[in-house]
Write a protein that holds these residues in place. Sequence first.
Motif, PDB file in Angstrom:
ATOM      1  N   GLN A 201      -0.280-106.646 -32.351  1.00 57.62           N
ATOM      2  CA  GLN A 201       0.208-107.604 -32.115  1.00 57.62           C
ATOM      3  C   GLN A 201      -0.644-108.799 -31.826  1.00 57.62           C
ATOM      4  O   GLN A 201      -1.727-108.694 -31.299  1.00 57.62           O
ATOM      5  N   CYS A 202      -0.249-110.207 -32.504  1.00 64.18           N
ATOM      6  CA  CYS A 202      -0.909-111.393 -32.187  1.00 64.18           C
ATOM      7  C   CYS A 202      -0.316-112.403 -31.164  1.00 64.18           C
ATOM      8  O   CYS A 202       1.041-112.558 -31.773  1.00 64.18           O
ATOM      9  N   ILE A 203      -0.975-112.871 -30.321  1.00 57.98           N
ATOM     10  CA  ILE A 203      -0.430-113.828 -29.401  1.00 57.98           C
ATOM     11  C   ILE A 203      -0.953-115.317 -29.470  1.00 57.98           C
ATOM     12  O   ILE A 203      -2.216-114.997 -29.276  1.00 57.98           O
ATOM     13  N   SER A 204      -0.003-116.293 -29.441  1.00 54.00           N
ATOM     14  CA  SER A 204      -1.031-117.510 -29.375  1.00 54.00           C
ATOM     15  C   SER A 204      -1.527-117.801 -27.982  1.00 54.00           C
ATOM     16  O   SER A 204      -0.597-117.618 -27.049  1.00 54.00           O
ATOM     17  N   ARG A 205      -2.637-118.289 -27.692  1.00 52.26           N
ATOM     18  CA  ARG A 205      -2.946-118.631 -26.589  1.00 52.26           C
ATOM     19  C   ARG A 205      -2.200-119.686 -25.912  1.00 52.26           C
ATOM     20  O   ARG A 205      -2.025-119.579 -24.578  1.00 52.26           O
ATOM     21  N   HIS A 206      -1.715-120.617 -26.824  1.00 56.04           N
ATOM     22  CA  HIS A 206      -0.911-121.766 -26.225  1.00 56.04           C
ATOM     23  C   HIS A 206       0.637-121.308 -25.777  1.00 56.04           C
ATOM     24  O   HIS A 206       0.982-122.116 -25.347  1.00 56.04           O
ATOM     25  N   ASP A 207       1.180-119.953 -25.746  1.00 53.69           N
ATOM     26  CA  ASP A 207       2.440-119.624 -25.647  1.00 53.69           C
ATOM     27  C   ASP A 207       2.402-118.725 -24.462  1.00 53.69           C
ATOM     28  O   ASP A 207       3.212-118.073 -24.119  1.00 53.69           O
ATOM     29  N   LEU A 208       1.160-118.553 -23.859  1.00 54.56           N
ATOM     30  CA  LEU A 208       1.064-117.492 -22.754  1.00 54.56           C
ATOM     31  C   LEU A 208       1.977-118.457 -21.464  1.00 54.56           C
ATOM     32  O   LEU A 208       1.482-119.408 -21.103  1.00 54.56           O
ATOM     33  N   HIS A 209       2.578-117.262 -20.660  1.00 60.67           N
ATOM     34  CA  HIS A 209       3.120-117.816 -19.511  1.00 60.67           C
ATOM     35  C   HIS A 209       2.913-116.400 -18.635  1.00 60.67           C
ATOM     36  O   HIS A 209       3.209-115.541 -18.876  1.00 60.67           O
ATOM     37  N   TRP A 210       2.112-116.740 -17.552  1.00 60.01           N
ATOM     38  CA  TRP A 210       1.655-115.530 -16.737  1.00 60.01           C
ATOM     39  C   TRP A 210       2.529-115.344 -15.494  1.00 60.01           C
ATOM     40  O   TRP A 210       2.671-114.273 -14.975  1.00 60.01           O
ATOM     41  N   GLY A 211       3.137-116.444 -15.096  1.00 56.95           N
ATOM     42  CA  GLY A 211       4.168-116.212 -13.924  1.00 56.95           C
ATOM     43  C   GLY A 211       3.111-116.709 -12.676  1.00 56.95           C
ATOM     44  O   GLY A 211       1.835-116.724 -12.930  1.00 56.95           O
ATOM     45  N   GLN A 212       3.712-116.889 -11.620  1.00 54.91           N
ATOM     46  CA  GLN A 212       2.786-117.357 -10.593  1.00 54.91           C
ATOM     47  C   GLN A 212       2.379-116.170  -9.375  1.00 54.91           C
ATOM     48  O   GLN A 212       1.779-116.625  -8.519  1.00 54.91           O
ATOM     49  N   GLN A 213       3.177-115.136  -9.573  1.00 52.11           N
ATOM     50  CA  GLN A 213       2.886-114.009  -8.528  1.00 52.11           C
ATOM     51  C   GLN A 213       1.521-113.347  -8.555  1.00 52.11           C
ATOM     52  O   GLN A 213       1.142-113.262  -9.673  1.00 52.11           O
ATOM     53  N   PRO A 214       1.003-112.884  -7.551  1.00 53.52           N
ATOM     54  CA  PRO A 214      -0.192-112.155  -7.710  1.00 53.52           C
ATOM     55  C   PRO A 214      -0.304-110.988  -8.567  1.00 53.52           C
ATOM     56  O   PRO A 214      -1.127-110.517  -9.200  1.00 53.52           O
ATOM     57  N   LEU A 215       0.981-110.045  -8.442  1.00 58.41           N
ATOM     58  CA  LEU A 215       1.236-109.074  -9.440  1.00 58.41           C
ATOM     59  C   LEU A 215       2.663-109.580 -10.498  1.00 58.41           C
ATOM     60  O   LEU A 215       3.518-109.916  -9.499  1.00 58.41           O
ATOM     61  N   GLU A 216       2.530-109.646 -11.534  1.00 61.60           N
ATOM     62  CA  GLU A 216       3.601-109.715 -12.431  1.00 61.60           C
ATOM     63  C   GLU A 216       3.815-108.500 -13.373  1.00 61.60           C
ATOM     64  O   GLU A 216       3.050-107.510 -12.958  1.00 61.60           O
ATOM     65  N   SER A 217       4.883-108.476 -14.082  1.00 59.88           N
ATOM     66  CA  SER A 217       5.206-107.215 -14.733  1.00 59.88           C
ATOM     67  C   SER A 217       4.094-106.922 -15.869  1.00 59.88           C
ATOM     68  O   SER A 217       3.494-107.720 -16.268  1.00 59.88           O
ATOM     69  N   VAL A 218       3.805-105.570 -15.813  1.00 57.13           N
ATOM     70  CA  VAL A 218       2.816-105.082 -16.384  1.00 57.13           C
ATOM     71  C   VAL A 218       2.938-105.247 -17.937  1.00 57.13           C
ATOM     72  O   VAL A 218       4.211-105.101 -18.666  1.00 57.13           O
ATOM     73  N   ARG A 219       1.982-105.461 -18.485  1.00 55.40           N
ATOM     74  CA  ARG A 219       1.938-105.707 -20.000  1.00 55.40           C
ATOM     75  C   ARG A 219       0.942-105.006 -20.795  1.00 55.40           C
ATOM     76  O   ARG A 219       1.261-104.736 -21.953  1.00 55.40           O
ATOM     77  N   TRP A 220      -0.219-104.824 -20.217  1.00 49.14           N
ATOM     78  CA  TRP A 220      -1.288-104.009 -21.032  1.00 49.14           C
ATOM     79  C   TRP A 220      -2.072-102.997 -20.120  1.00 49.14           C
ATOM     80  O   TRP A 220      -2.129-103.183 -18.951  1.00 49.14           O
ATOM     81  N   ALA A 221      -2.517-101.964 -20.629  1.00 46.30           N
ATOM     82  CA  ALA A 221      -3.170-100.999 -19.989  1.00 46.30           C
ATOM     83  C   ALA A 221      -4.667-101.374 -19.694  1.00 46.30           C
ATOM     84  O   ALA A 221      -5.321-100.731 -18.988  1.00 46.30           O
ATOM     85  N   GLY A 222      -5.415-102.201 -20.450  1.00 48.53           N
ATOM     86  CA  GLY A 222      -6.619-102.668 -20.287  1.00 48.53           C
ATOM     87  C   GLY A 222      -7.036-104.135 -20.987  1.00 48.53           C
ATOM     88  O   GLY A 222      -6.116-104.567 -21.830  1.00 48.53           O
ATOM     89  N   CYS A 223      -8.213-104.506 -20.861  1.00 44.14           N
ATOM     90  CA  CYS A 223      -8.374-105.808 -21.520  1.00 44.14           C
ATOM     91  C   CYS A 223      -9.966-106.031 -21.640  1.00 44.14           C
ATOM     92  O   CYS A 223     -10.817-105.450 -20.979  1.00 44.14           O
ATOM     93  N   VAL A 224     -10.283-106.599 -22.757  1.00 44.76           N
ATOM     94  CA  VAL A 224     -11.517-106.939 -23.171  1.00 44.76           C
ATOM     95  C   VAL A 224     -11.453-108.783 -23.200  1.00 44.76           C
ATOM     96  O   VAL A 224     -10.768-109.349 -24.160  1.00 44.76           O
TER      97      VAL A 224
END
Length: 333
Positions: A201-224
């Motif tokens: 899956q490829c996601i545009s950096r410009h379309d990201l919306h993280w939400g404002q809560q310290p914990l938001e819905s889980v999207r990934w199991a890990g990150c680099v």
Amino acid sequence: MVGIPKTFKAFRIHNDAEGYRSGIEKISIDDLSKGDVVIRGEWSGINYKDALAATGKSKILKSYPLVGGIDVAGEVLASECERFSPGDKVLVTGCNLSEKRDGGYTQYLRLDSNNIIPLPKGLTTREAMGIGTAGFTAAISLYRMEALGQAPEAGPIVVTGASGGVGSFAIDIFTRAGYEVHAITGKVNQFDYLEGLGARQCISRHDLHWGQQPLESVRWAGCVDNVGGDMLAGISRVIDLWGNIASCGMAGGIGLHATNLPLILRGVSLIGISSNNTPYAMRETIWGRLANEWRPQHLESIISNEVSLDKLSEAFDVLMQGNSLGRTLVNLS
Ligand SMILES: NC(=O)c1ccc[n+]([C@@H]2O[C@H](COP(=O)([O-])OP(=O)(O)OC[C@H]3O[C@@H](n4cnc5c(N)ncnc54)[C@H](OP(=O)(O)O)[C@@H]3O)[C@@H](O)[C@H]2O)c1
């Protein structure tokens, strides 16, 4: 010394009364940092840190002048250390090259044997520098994440700054290790390139919306993460239980405005990656894997460009504008 011309080309960085500047010069072996092994440089590469150092955008060097280039691979010409003999092929990444001692953008170089890795079987010096610090950093991330229990079954891994050197190798190597990889990029015109490396899956950096809560819905199991700043803060809110974030880079900033709730409520680990300071035994292990089970499958696609020492300055400008793709090799011959 036999085989070394009196003067040869090197890309040197100065900071003195005449200002901060870098470029090609003719130097002699005695101008270089001391070391117990002398090599003829064959290949180097360009990393973000090299561009920062050469342009002066960040003060990387601890003394001046120094030859630039944090990576080098080549052939031993002379050695006072019994572990190395003339004719051996070797590599060094990081280890304070172009920070506290002269780096790899030179045709000849004196190195400290404590930093030198024998070229692993199965890699040429060109391939090793195609991988370079970028691939090594992606591989350290995998090594450390798996040491903390990351496994493909837990779910997808997201890579930020995906089209850069570290990002491209992270997609390739994690895919090779069995993970589903998602890519976040600023370059929407490079989705095909990222999918070609394995991104599902490829996601545009410009379309990201993280939400404002310290914990938001889980999207990934890990990150680099190669970006840092708001990206890292946002990612921290959406990583699953016991997931790991390998913090590699700061292409988007060094600030971190986040809470510790993901760490203490989801068991998320924020792992620091310092390729420069990786202990020798870990270096050897990881380079061994990069030549075998983690060998990048798309090395030639990731090597987007090959330049000579004379063309380094132009390549740094492209990188600093965030326009580079994959990895640029430097031919020292
Ligand atoms: N920790 C370590 O040991 C280590 C080792 C190597 C590199 N690094 C760091 O890791 C990062 C990546 O290094 P690299 O050699 O892969 O560099 P690179 O080839 O220049 O890649 C950086 C990528 O980050 C993205 N980017 C650039 N500017 C950005 C911005 N303003 N905001 C958000 N994203 C931006 C771009 O990817 P997209 O267009 O795809 O988003 C770019 O291609 C750098 O910060 C570098 O200093 C750290």
